[in-house]
Design an enzyme around this catalytic site. Structure first.
Site, mmCIF file in Angstrom:
data_model
loop_
_atom_site.group_PDB
_atom_site.id
_atom_site.type_symbol
_atom_site.label_atom_id
_atom_site.label_comp_id
_atom_site.label_asym_id
_atom_site.label_seq_id
_atom_site.Cartn_x
_atom_site.Cartn_y
_atom_site.Cartn_z
ATOM 1 N N CYS A 97 8.995 -180.098 12.962
ATOM 2 C CA CYS A 97 9.842 -178.955 12.613
ATOM 3 C C CYS A 97 11.257 -179.433 12.266
ATOM 4 C CB CYS A 97 9.819 -177.929 13.731
ATOM 5 S SG CYS A 97 10.495 -176.310 13.241
ATOM 6 N N HIS A 184 4.177 -176.915 14.347
ATOM 7 C CA HIS A 184 4.233 -177.345 15.751
ATOM 8 C C HIS A 184 2.829 -177.736 16.225
ATOM 9 C CE1 HIS A 184 8.409 -176.295 16.764
ATOM 10 N NE2 HIS A 184 8.270 -175.363 15.843
ATOM 11 N N GLU A 186 2.047 -179.160 18.887
ATOM 12 C CA GLU A 186 1.955 -179.120 20.350
ATOM 13 C C GLU A 186 1.514 -177.774 20.893
ATOM 14 O OE1 GLU A 186 6.279 -178.008 19.435
ATOM 15 O OE2 GLU A 186 4.687 -179.238 18.579
#
Length: 534
Positions: A97, A184, A186
């Site tokens: 990001c 993202h 994660e």
């Protein structure tokens, strides 16, 4: 990465046998989550601030670097920047990001305010599998949260993925081992995010997946033995998972030189005090001193309604009780020709990050053991200070602790006192304890106890609600049901419990718990609310 004053992050100073993956934090709400996801790939990780000098970063011998997201635009005044020297150091880097954008900007790519933001679930098209997307679907859902976009990759990079609004959603330069993604990976909403992270770590960076529970236990036991030698230790057990796992780990390392003090303040949930005394001792063989101090805490809390005052009183009394026990144990040890020199503390890695503690960290205030007198100052033993909560639970399983202890939900240090809105009395404690037992029993029966971060009952003790029970008008207490889902308690969402489960909980509480005639469900997320009511 300049020499300006930077945020204080606690260095763990641990695990010299591992070259860490350093997560460079640009102020992201997901920085800790990134570090946890790296560890889920069995690779050790730590978090460092964005303005740590490059020389200091490289001195830690990182196996790889991950640049986190962040709340700023690269065009904002004072926005975090990256020293381009970082990308010339030969260390593999993944930008996520904001980290993706700041990498592009530092290496002469183009970041633009396109006027088209992306937030939430987005379809990603993989144009070139490269390293990150090798073997993955060419179309996949990812989670976006950005206003600016990379519109041209830096020289030497190839674009590997895009979305309808973001032409450069991923790029890579495998020769220099530099990678970036706008999304993202994660978060769970990115369908193949863990695969992307794993590809970067194991293929792009060549990390060894050696961070395992067996290795962690062996290393921690060795470290504790090296620190304490033949010294004696004391540990304050709270009934929670952190102190239990810390004590069990130290017990494995040093055996009967550890004594645990369990201060029973009478504010625990149903059956917890008995469970600590019975199951924890049975599974570890630890020497346990059970101090029953419920009456003392009840007297100190009489007439108090302010939540901060409750916390201060409970913390003060806990310290006093623990101090008295520590003095007695130390006197006994001195009579035997020894001395208690160490205090075992269940500090976790998020505490180190948030407090900015140096290696000799202060005692966590919410463990209620802070502020001991000068003549009772111990050296701290913190065997969990490099671990996240989920790792502590897995460690507890590896150590053979009972499931009910390992998977116990987070519980505030002041206990049920802050789940009674109003004065804490023995009668009100029995009401909220009984209601809470019903709630947890039904959640367990529904198989949701591991899916829900926290679930509990709150007693509105200063409110009376009109009701009808047995054809008679009643004025009883309302009970609030609170259930939330969360990854780390920094943010939380209210749990969408099935209606039939809510109905069973409500029926049982009003029928089985005296003086309660109403159950309401709290549907507030964090933020704006908090998980606990007080």
């Amino acid at each position: 990465m300049n020499e300006s004053p930077r945020a204080s992050y606690g260095s763990t100073g641990a695990h010299p046998g591992y070259d860490p993956v350093l997560v460079i934090d640009f102020g992201a709400q997901y920085a800790q989550l990134i570090a946890r996801r790296v560890r889920e790939c069995h690779v050790y990780s730590e978090i460092v601030p964005w303005d740590m000098p490059v020389a200091e970063i490289l001195a830690r011998r990182p196996a790889a670097l991950i640049l986190s997201g962040g709340p700023k635009s690269v065009y904002s005044p004072g926005a975090p920047r990256v020293d381009p020297a970082l990308f010339a150091a030969g260390v593999p880097v993944l930008g996520i990001c904001y980290g993706h954008q700041v990498m592009a900007q530092a290496l002469d790519g183009t970041v633009a305010r396109t006027g088209t933001a992306e937030y939430g679930a987005t379809r990603l098209r993989v144009d070139d599998p490269g390293v990150l997307f090798d073997g993955l679907p060419t179309s996949q859902q990812v989670w976006m949260s950005h206003g600016d976009s990379v519109t041209a990759a830096p020289p030497g990079f190839r674009v590997t993925a895009s979305t309808p609004s973001t032409p450069v959603a991923a790029f890579e330069d495998p020769t220099r081992r530099l990678y970036g993604v706008q999304f993202h990976p994660e978060v769970v909403h990115s369908e193949r995010g863990m695969d992307v992270l794993r590809h970067f770590l194991l293929v792009g960076a060549g990390c060894r997946p050696s961070w395992t529970m067996i290795n962690i236990v062996e290393e921690a036991v060795t470290a504790v033995r090296a620190q304490v030698g033949n010294g004696r230790l004391i540990c304050g057990l709270s009934g929670g998972v952190d102190s239990a796992v810390a004590a069990a780990l130290v017990q494995r390392a040093v055996g009967d030189t550890l004594t645990c003090v369990f201060v029973d303040h009478g504010l625990l949930r149903a059956g917890e005090a008995e469970q600590v005394e019975r199951d924890f001792v049975a599974s570890t063989g630890v020497d346990l001193v059970h101090v029953k101090a419920a009456d003392r805490f009840a007297s100190a809390l009489a007439g108090v309604t302010d939540p901060e005052q409750k916390r201060k009183i409970i913390g003060r009394e806990f310290i006093r009780v623990f101090e008295e026990s520590a003095r007695e144990l130390d006197a006994r040890a001195e009579a035997e020709g020894t001395h208690i020199g160490f205090l075992v503390q269940g500090t976790l890695y998020p505490d180190v990050i948030e407090s900015g503690s140096p290696t000799a960290a202060k005692i966590k205030s919410h463990h209620n053991v802070g502020g001991l007198p000068d003549d009772l100052q111990f050296d701290l033993v913190e065997p969990l200070r490099t671990l996240f909560k989920d790792e502590v639970r897995r460690l507890g399983e590896e150590l053979g602790l009972p499931e009910d202890i390992v998977w116990r939900q987070p519980f505030p240090g002041p206990g049920l006192a802050v789940r009674i809105i109003g004065e804490v009395t023995p009668e009100r404690l029995e009401i909220v304890r009984a209601a809470d037992a019903v709630v947890r029993d039904e959640i367990r029966r529904a198989g949701l106890d591991r899916e829900i971060w926290q679930v509990f009952a709150v007693l509105l003790a200063d409110v009376r609600s009109v009701g009808v029970q047995g054809d008679e008008r009643t004025y009883g207490f309302p009970v609030v049901l609170r259930a939330v889902t969360s990854e780390d308690a920094m943010t939380a969402d209210w749990a969408r419990l099935p209606y039939d489960l809510l109905e069973r909980i409500s029926n049982r509480v009003v029928n089985e718990v005296g003086q309660v005639n109403r159950v309401v469900y709290d549907i507030t997320s964090k933020p704006p609310g908090t998980i606990e009511w007080e």
